[in-house]
Design an enzyme around this catalytic site. Structure first.
Site, PDB file in Angstrom:
ATOM      1  N   GLY A  62       0.819  -1.252  -0.116  1.00 34.44           N
ATOM      2  CA  GLY A  62       0.049  -0.094  -0.125  1.00 34.44           C
ATOM      3  C   GLY A  62       0.941   1.162  -0.165  1.00 34.44           C
ATOM      4  N   THR A  63       0.511   2.382  -0.448  1.00 37.45           N
ATOM      5  CA  THR A  63       1.089   3.457  -0.718  1.00 37.45           C
ATOM      6  C   THR A  63       0.760   4.602   0.123  1.00 37.45           C
ATOM      7  OG1 THR A  63       0.338   3.768  -3.009  1.00 37.45           O
ATOM      8  CG2 THR A  63       2.199   2.718  -2.754  1.00 37.45           C
ATOM      9  N   THR A  64       0.222   5.607  -0.554  1.00 32.98           N
ATOM     10  CA  THR A  64      -0.032   7.024   0.042  1.00 32.98           C
ATOM     11  C   THR A  64      -1.171   7.178   1.019  1.00 32.98           C
ATOM     12  OG1 THR A  64       1.110   7.875  -1.906  1.00 32.98           O
ATOM     13  CG2 THR A  64       0.330   9.604  -0.571  1.00 32.98           C
TER      14      THR A  64
END
Length: 285
Positions: A62-64
């Site tokens: 998962g990122t931002t």
């Protein structure tokens, strides 16, 4: 005299569901599972989690995530993309969750472990409330989450790190508060706004320009969506609003009345307004 079952249960009772699992079923903890070979994670050599030909193990990440305060509360938003190396693993992942009635949790890092820690944290807070008959304080929640992240440190050293954002409404103080973490479980209280994930440097730049004190709730939603839009513009691991698939960021707000998810129709309108304004201005960056 032999102890009764009730006495044994009372003697072993704890308000921490995580501590109960550590004592009774450590294999059920996200960071207590055994990798191949049945060695504990701490016994595995560095780089042990590898794929074919010794390449790093490819798992969804998962990122931002962005979070910011506004007049009367705090808001958290996350994009919908998960990546696996240079591949888009999912366009539909959700990375922001209500931890309980008055707090929010956003995840970045190894998606599978992060989701397990999120579910465990939600049960931890619910278990505490049932045992103690009251909600854990916001500082107490932040400390509990830090301990969980610290428990995942051996996995993080193998490349399976989880770095969350935590935010909530402090009812005694009457304001929203933000907390960031590092992979060792270190807890840091942030002011105004904060971001984590691969697109965080771009989202943070946007927040510095767009955030202002005492934002309205509607303006705070617009600021969060535009910060994620800027992150997606420069970070391939961050997904922007997708009108074709009707995919919008996951956005939650929390104030003195509790935590609520912002409806997708509202997010669609906000994202559409941002896209239209940039198209009219013929912006390249």
């Amino acid at each position: 005299m032999q102890e009764t079952t009730a006495n044994q249960v009372a003697a072993n009772a704890t308000s921490s569901f995580t501590a109960h699992l550590q004592r009774e079923r450590p294999d059920l903890l996200p960071f207590g599972q055994q990798p191949p070979g049945h060695l504990s994670v701490g016994q595995m050599p560095a780089g042990a989690f590898t794929g074919p030909a010794g390449a790093p193990l490819q798992v969804p990440h998962g990122t931002t995530i962005v979070t910011l305060t506004y007049a009367g509360g705090v808001l958290m938003a996350g994009d919908r993309r998960a990546t696996m190396g240079n591949v888009i693993a999912s366009r539909h992942i959700e990375k922001v969750f209500p931890a309980d009635q008055y707090s929010l949790l956003g995840i970045a890092g190894t998606a599978g472990i992060a989701l397990d820690i999120t579910r465990l944290f939600q049960v931890e807070l619910e278990h505490y409330e049932k045992i103690e008959g009251t909600l854990l304080s916001l500082d107490g929640k932040a400390n509990r989450l830090g301990a969980m992240i610290r428990g995942n440190l051996p996995m993080a050293m193998q490349g399976l790190a989880v770095v969350p954002l935590f935010a909530g409404f402090d009812r005694p103080a009457g304001l929203g508060r933000l907390f960031s973490y590092d992979v060792t479980g270190g807890r840091y209280e942030e002011q105004e706004h904060h971001t984590v994930g691969s697109g965080s440097v771009f989202a943070r730049g946007a927040l510095k320009k767009l955030w202002r004190p005492n934002l309205s709730e509607q303006d705070a939603v617009a600021v969060a969506v535009e910060a994620l839009y800027d992150a997606a513009d420069d970070d391939s691991a961050t997904g922007g609003p997708d009108p074709v698939r009707q995919l919008w960021p996951v956005v939650y707000r929390v104030n003195r009345t509790g935590a609520f998810r912002v409806p997708e129709r509202e997010l669609a309108a906000v994202a559409g307004s941002i896209i239209e304004s940039r198209a009219v201005a013929r912006r390249e960056a």
